[in-house]
Scaffold this motif. Structure first.
Motif, short mmCIF file in Angstrom:
data_model
loop_
_atom_site.label_atom_id
_atom_site.label_comp_id
_atom_site.label_asym_id
_atom_site.label_seq_id
_atom_site.Cartn_x
_atom_site.Cartn_y
_atom_site.Cartn_z
N SER A 167 0.65 -0.95 0.38
CA SER A 167 -0.09 -0.52 -0.16
C SER A 167 0.31 1.07 -0.38
CB SER A 167 -0.97 -0.08 1.06
OG SER A 167 -1.74 0.81 1.04
N PRO A 227 -2.39 4.23 6.83
CA PRO A 227 -2.56 3.62 6.94
C PRO A 227 -3.51 4.19 8.08
CG PRO A 227 -0.81 2.74 7.15
CD PRO A 227 -0.92 3.75 7.05
N PRO A 244 -2.27 -2.88 5.80
CA PRO A 244 -1.66 -1.71 6.36
C PRO A 244 -1.87 -2.04 7.47
CG PRO A 244 -2.67 -2.13 3.66
CD PRO A 244 -3.48 -3.17 4.35
N ILE A 245 -1.46 -1.23 8.55
CA ILE A 245 -1.65 -0.49 10.11
C ILE A 245 -0.59 -0.16 10.04
CG2 ILE A 245 -0.83 -2.94 10.76
CD1 ILE A 245 -3.94 -2.76 12.78
#
Length: 574
Positions: free
Chosen positions: A101, A105, A133-134
């Motif tokens: 990504s 996020p 994604p985080i």
């Protein structure tokens, strides 16, 4: 237990892990992040010789340069940069996961700092396998530190894990409970958007029914484990018949055990049967990867393996139990072949130290002879598990049923898996070149130590005589002391000793060069540490050795090298 009592009377200071409070992590944490400040605590106060093996042991700056000049160190430097950018491999201390990504996020997971929490572990395994994604924030558990006020303002209950969700209109909402978080993450990242499916679909009635049945079985297993480990064992039963087979088949028929042991092993047998009912290693046939129910099981099964060995003398990974529970062991082998599992997997020592403050004290029982041997092995007191020369594998915790080190390290060291490929997951490493593997493990440990040497020396100096006088604040982890200060007088001596240990770890050129480096380490310790300080420095090195956690500081294959090299230095000094 007998071994724990013995440990408390050793020259080491109290057994607890290297945990710093959130306000002092930058100053005192051991291996969490390499320090850009290379000024040694012993600079200008101790003269150390240049190693004839080519490693500059006169400063932390020289040692870090030497580490980066090894193939393993160069690979880890590059990997560290990738992790900071949100890419790179799974890692227990990652703060950002972007995968492919390019967007910031909108999710933030709060998880425990030390890698102790099983509920955080299973949540992270799902995130890694789905590649969600985080952002990640690391927070101490109450058992070893105070939670920062900034976190408590967001999560007043202090529960971990916690998920902070930022909506498109800027609102924020907090979700707690790992099961709820995992279900929501799976729903929000569906297959049609390119993510792996982790739960049966809403229209899959058969899959939903199996999932519910397996979830109930997991709770039964958890309950039997708690009954076995955290309560005194009751009356015995005969070792013959079916239960004798479940006990491994080779135990003496006159052996007796408890009803708790029988109930636990009966439940393990049901889990094994559930796994055997599928064509692959996982609980569901619908995917060629682990799914949510696998993660729910594995974080506690991992702790069961450690606790049953340590408190009950019951090694579920032994050859006997592999024959009795083949599907369970195949499932564990499959997990160990995945790099993301290695990133969050603890060793038995870490678990037997982190389990009591979370669940209560374990009770000795079960098979006494095996239990005593396993306790000695797990705590580094027996079978050379923490002594040089280390055997290729660990007698109780097999290291090579999957990649024992990050793949970037194995590739850099040109270590082949048993499938003939260099540095890949999905294969075992039981037939890898022992010399290459040992050097790769040593170099990873040396890279970690050199990258934050002055802070590690300061932390270890808490183990000095003046450090022992620091005021303590009690935590569930019996002797956690995140607010303790170092023994400032001893610190330069500890710094000098650790530089010599680091130089031995970083020696290049195989077994003979490493042996020469160990001799130089011995000579350096004998010549550079004041005679009236040797016992105190030894105590400080014990303090550090006993607080090296897996996976927070190093994977087990590298951590055992660090522990063993610290022991080699302790033997010279004490």
């Amino acid at each position: 237990s007998t071994v724990l009592n013995m440990m408390k009377t050793s020259i080491a200071k109290p057994w607890v892990f290297l945990i710093a409070s959130s306000s002092r992590l930058a100053e005192l944490s051991s291996f969490l992040s390499p320090s850009p400040n290379f000024r040694s605590a012993s600079a200008g106060r101790m003269k150390l010789s240049m190693s004839t093996t080519g490693t500059d042991t006169t400063s932390w700056k020289g040692l870090q340069s030497a580490a980066s000049n090894t193939p393993v160190g160069a690979a880890l430097d590059a990997e560290q940069d990738s992790r900071a950018n949100g890419t790179g491999a799974p890692f227990v201390q990652n703060k950002l996961r972007l995968f492919e990504s390019n967007d910031r996020p909108k999710l933030t997971l709060y998880r425990d700092h030390a890698g102790w929490c099983p509920y955080c572990q299973k949540t992270m395994l799902l995130i890694e396998e789905k590649q969600i994604p985080i952002n990640i924030e690391l927070v101490p558990m109450r058992s070893y530190g105070d939670k920062p006020e900034s976190f408590l303002r967001i999560v007043p209950s202090g529960l971990l894990p916690a998920l902070l969700v930022e909506t498109s209109d800027g609102r924020k909402q907090v979700v707690t409970e790992s099961q709820v978080i995992m279900e929501l993450l799976d729903q929000w990242h569906p297959v049609e958007d390119g993510f792996r499916q982790m739960m049966p679909g809403q229209n899959d009635a058969e899959g939903q029914a199996r999932y519910k049945q397996l979830a109930n079985l997991e709770r039964d297993l958890f309950s039997w484990w708690c009954t076995l480990i955290f309560r005194p064992e009751g009356p015995g039963f005969s070792g013959g018949g079916m239960i004798g087979k479940l006990m491994g088949g080779t135990k003496d028929s006159s052996m007796s055990g408890s009803g708790q042991m029988k109930g636990f092993l009966d439940c393990v047998s049901k889990v094994d049967s559930a796994l055997a009912s599928t064509s692959g290693p996982w609980f569901f046939d619908s995917a060629d990867h682990p799914t949510m129910i696998d993660f729910i099981y594995v974080s506690h099964v991992e702790r069961m393996l450690a606790s049953c060995s340590f408190w009950k003398g019951c090694d579920l990974r032994s050859d006997d139990y592999r024959r009795q529970f083949p599907a369970l062991n195949a499932w564990l082998d499959a997990f160990e072949k995945r790099e993301c599992y290695l990133a969050f997997k603890s060793d038995y020592y870490t678990h037997v130290m982190d389990i009591p403050p979370q669940y209560g004290p374990g009770y000795d029982g079960g098979f006494e002879d095996d239990r005593l041997n396993y306790q000695m092995s797990i705590t580094g007191k027996g079978d050379k598990s923490w002594k040089l020369p280390l055997p290729f594998d660990d007698s109780l915790q097999p290291l090579y049923r999957g990649p024992p080190l990050p793949l970037c390290v194995l590739k850099a060291a040109d270590v082949k898996g048993d499938n003939g490929s260099v540095g890949v997951e999905g294969t075992s490493y039981e037939n890898a070149d022992p010399e290459k593997m040992a050097e790769a493990c040593r170099h990873m440990a040396g890279w970690k130590l050199s990258g934050n040497g002055p802070n590690i020396a300061k932390f270890a100096s808490r183990g000095g005589p003046k450090g022992a006088n620091n005021p303590r604040k009690g935590f569930g982890a019996e002797l956690a002391d995140p607010y303790a200060a170092a023994d400032e007088v001893l610190m330069p001596h500890v710094d000098a000793a650790l530089q010599l240990v680091c130089g031995a770890l970083l020696a290049q050129g195989g077994h003979s060069t490493h042996e020469s480096a160990l001799k130089e380490m011995t000579a350096g310790l004998e010549n550079s540490i004041d005679k009236d300080k040797t016992r105190d420095v030894s105590s400080a090195l014990c303090y550090l050795r006993d607080r090296t956690g897996v996976p927070r500081d190093l994977p087990l294959a590298a951590a055992r090298q660090l522990r063993a090299h610290l022991n080699a230095a302790i033997d010279v000094l004490y």
